[in-house]
Design an enzyme around this catalytic site. Structure first.
Site, mmCIF file in Angstrom:
data_model
loop_
_atom_site.group_PDB
_atom_site.id
_atom_site.type_symbol
_atom_site.label_atom_id
_atom_site.label_comp_id
_atom_site.label_asym_id
_atom_site.label_seq_id
_atom_site.Cartn_x
_atom_site.Cartn_y
_atom_site.Cartn_z
ATOM 1 N N GLN A 47 -6.813 -0.779 5.352
ATOM 2 C CA GLN A 47 -7.467 -1.392 6.504
ATOM 3 C C GLN A 47 -8.923 -1.731 6.239
ATOM 4 O O GLN A 47 -9.601 -2.302 7.095
ATOM 5 C CB GLN A 47 -7.402 -0.440 7.717
ATOM 6 N N THR A 57 9.178 -7.202 -12.609
ATOM 7 C CA THR A 57 8.586 -8.535 -12.681
ATOM 8 C C THR A 57 7.532 -8.677 -11.607
ATOM 9 O O THR A 57 7.787 -8.393 -10.438
ATOM 10 C CB THR A 57 9.665 -9.608 -12.460
ATOM 11 N N SER A 93 -3.523 -3.410 0.503
ATOM 12 C CA SER A 93 -2.319 -3.986 1.097
ATOM 13 C C SER A 93 -2.533 -5.470 1.363
ATOM 14 O O SER A 93 -3.526 -5.852 1.951
ATOM 15 C CB SER A 93 -2.029 -3.276 2.413
ATOM 16 N N CYS A 101 6.607 7.197 24.233
ATOM 17 C CA CYS A 101 7.726 6.342 24.617
ATOM 18 C C CYS A 101 7.895 5.157 23.680
ATOM 19 O O CYS A 101 8.918 4.510 23.688
ATOM 20 C CB CYS A 101 7.518 5.838 26.041
ATOM 21 N N HIS A 140 -0.815 -7.676 3.290
ATOM 22 C CA HIS A 140 -0.657 -8.261 4.618
ATOM 23 C C HIS A 140 -1.652 -7.714 5.635
ATOM 24 O O HIS A 140 -1.597 -8.079 6.811
ATOM 25 C CB HIS A 140 0.781 -8.111 5.111
ATOM 26 N N ALA A 159 0.824 -1.210 0.000
ATOM 27 C CA ALA A 159 0.000 0.000 0.000
ATOM 28 C C ALA A 159 0.853 1.253 0.000
ATOM 29 O O ALA A 159 0.436 2.284 -0.535
ATOM 30 C CB ALA A 159 -0.931 0.001 1.209
ATOM 31 N N THR A 160 2.051 1.197 0.584
ATOM 32 C CA THR A 160 2.906 2.388 0.569
ATOM 33 C C THR A 160 3.244 2.771 -0.866
ATOM 34 O O THR A 160 3.145 3.940 -1.252
ATOM 35 C CB THR A 160 4.192 2.141 1.374
#
Lengths: 174, 443
Positions: B221, B281, B241, B367, B243, B113-114
């Site tokens: 998502q 490819t 995406s 954090c 995954h 997706a990026t």
């Protein structure tokens, strides 16, 4: 219904084959000293902030995600007899403040002022991104000692009013 | 031998042994020595499905042939290896298209997706840059969209980053006012990865189509979890995406509308594969995996949604009943149920994650990020910064069990109570002090 059973079986297969309540996993990124202080923190609690022999230091800010409250009780010999802390912060912050309370116990005020953030960071093997936790712990110690000293300068009535919590101002005693 | 392994595994799980069709490949376990075996057993429960999802075993089954015997390059036109790979790629393309009611000619395979987001944002903006130099997006988009927009700004484009309401949803009136005659693209994600809110995609698509502005949605998502119809919703570009829908990592797709035709400037130069939009490819095994994942998601969508909704409801109810001062971030109604982002006031997120060490979770706390900044999505919602530091994201997916959810809820309740006992903020609130009245020392 068979379809539901098939799905349930597929779910079992793709989940790791372990039952839910096994031993906990390894926290790969934390040093064991930090984990130890986090799971068995020493000296969590509060002392009576209106007691004339108690100094309270409150440092940090909720907006930064780190607030430490450290209290010390000084006995008549000028030694720190007891210390308690409470922290809103990450595991390293909790460990730093817990270690700070351990170290100040039994020291005089001047000795306690010598505790450096680098000593705390080394003991806990803090990574660079967590060094500010040890700096805040050092500030907490200094704030508590400063509050105690100021209380001693004032009279008994004023001491009661000085709980150290009205303005948590950053003190540096150098 | 295989049957014995299955029976041993089943009896460890405490159930009666079953007859299993031998086709299922995941049960074959190689020999391991004792230490390795022990390490493998100490794995946390996985409750972070927004980060990535476990691969569905059926997807792995579909992929395996293309990793062993059928390893041809799908662009080899001269022999059977190439032909069979190409056939597999085209079948997968059809499955991806079916999931979103698109035409297979509109699906381009990418590395994720990026890459799809980069192609959509930069490719469209650059193609139309002669006359149109304005792009609209929101402040809660994924980093790759925001970073692509920043790159466009450096090239001389104007970008408007729309604010969202405190429930995470976009106000359509704000969007309407942001349109300019020179706007070429609007990019708004369908389901937010941090808080799970579902944006009004169909309405936004309608607004954009009226003004002849292209509408891109990062649906990483949403695909496979919510029903999407690219034509009914007037979507011109969509990022998918692999995954995030129980498929393999390293593959994704971009949907590019043909009517009205969207022109895109290719980012990657090469042999002109994938209609010239994405040279390189095509990885047959990954693409077959993506196709299988899409087909499975299409079948399972309704059942998964019902099951995950009820699990999420149980989880939230249990936590809210037993702990006070818990905030659910994001709109209560317009959300995807499998993404639960809770802020536990007076307890810092990373310390809670450390306490929940046998559950894999993520947090919006500073954090946990390398930059020590709290999540920008939570800040865009306008919630107090200390609540942003106190947030934890729980992800529930197809393979999350009821037992895992109950265990997580119980541990969460137990540790929040313990950490509150250690928190000076909780102590002050119990004493009736207003935290806003205190002058904190800055660092």
């Amino acid at each position: 219904m068979l379809y539901g059973l098939y799905m349930a079986f597929l779910r079992r297969l793709s989940c790791p084959l372990l039952s839910v309540c096994r031993q906990p996993s390894v926290l790969a990124d934390y040093h064991k000293n930090v984990i130890d202080h986090y799971e068995n923190p020493r000296n969590v609690g509060a002392l009576d902030k209106e007691d004339s022999k108690v100094g309270t230091g409150l440092v940090g800010a909720p907006a930064c995600g780190d607030v430490m409250k450290l209290q010390i009780k000084v006995d008549d010999d000028g030694r720190i007899a007891d210390a308690k802390f409470k922290t809103f912060g990450c595991g390293s912050a909790i460990a730093s403040s817990s270690l700070a309370t351990e170290w100040v116990k039994g020291k005089t005020i001047d000795e306690a002022l010598k505790i450096k953030n680098s000593d705390i960071a080394n003991e806990l093997c803090l990574p660079p991104v967590k060094l500010h936790c040890s700096m805040l712990a050092e500030d907490a110690i200094k704030a508590a000692l400063s509050n105690y000293r100021e209380k001693q300068k004032k009279g008994p009535k004023e001491q009661q009013q000085d709980t150290g919590l009205k303005t948590a101002v950053h003190h540096h005693l150098r | 031998m295989l049957r014995k392994t299955l029976q041993a595994a089943a009896s460890r799980l405490g159930s009666a042994p079953r007859q299993v069709p031998l086709r299922l490949s995941t049960v074959a376990r190689p020999a391991q020595d004792h230490a390795d075996k022990q390490k493998e057993e100490l794995r946390p429960l996985y409750m972070d499905v927004q980060a990535t999802t476990p691969m569905d075993p059926r997807v792995l089954d579909a992929m395996l042939p293309y990793l062993v015997g059928s390893y041809g390059n799908p662009h080899s036109r001269t022999h059977a290896y190439g032909w069979e790979s190409e056939a597999a790629v085209e079948k997968a393309r059809q499955k991806v298209a079916d999931l979103i009611a698109a035409d297979p000619r509109e699906i381009i395979f990418t590395s994720g997706a990026t890459e799809s987001n980069n192609i959509a944002v930069k490719g469209v903006a650059r193609f139309y840059k002669q006359r149109k130099k304005h792009v609209i997006t929101t402040q809660t988009e994924h980093k790759c969209v925001l970073d692509s927009c920043r790159a466009l700004e450096a090239e001389g484009f104007a970008v408007t980053y729309l604010p969202v309401k405190s429930n995470g949803l976009l106000d359509l009136k704000v969007l309407e006012q942001a349109f300019r005659p020179e706007t070429s693209l609007v990019s708004i994600m369908a389901v937010n990865n941090e808080i799970g809110v579902v944006q009004p995609i169909a309405e936004i698509g309608g607004l954009c189509r009226e003004r002849k502005v292209f509408f891109h949605t990062d649906a990483a998502q949403a695909v496979g979890k919510l029903p999407l119809d690219v034509n009914a919703m007037n979507i011109d570009l969509m990022s998918i995406s692999g995954h995030k829908l129980y498929g393999p990592k390293g593959v994704g797709a971009i949907f590019v509308q043909r009517r009205p035709r969207v022109r895109v400037e290719a980012l990657q130069s090469g042999g002109g594969q994938e209609r010239g939009l994405r040279s390189g490819t095509v990885p047959t095994h990954l693409v077959v995996g993506l196709g299988a994942a899409c087909a499975i998601s299409q079948q399972e969508m309704e059942y998964d949604h019902k099951r995950i909704s009820s699990l999420a409801k149980c989880f939230i109810d249990k936590i809210m009943e037993n702990v006070s001062d818990v905030h659910l971030n994001g709109d209560l109604e317009r959300r995807y149920p499998g993404c639960v982002n809770l802020s536990f006031a007076f307890v810092e997120g990373e310390s809670l994650l450390m306490a929940l060490k046998d559950v894999a979770l993520s947090s919006g706390s500073a954090c946990t990020s390398a930059s020590l900044e709290p999540s920008y999505v939570l800040r865009a919602l306008g919630i107090n910064e200390d609540l942003a530091h106190s947030s934890i994201r729980f992800g529930l997916g197809r393979f999350t069990t009821e037992r895992e959810v109950y265990y997580t809820a119980e541990k969460c309740i137990q540790h929040v109570k313990r950490l509150r006992e250690m928190s000076p903020l909780w102590e002050m609130v119990q004493e009736g002090i207003d935290l806003k009245s205190i002058q904190w020392s800055q660092h």
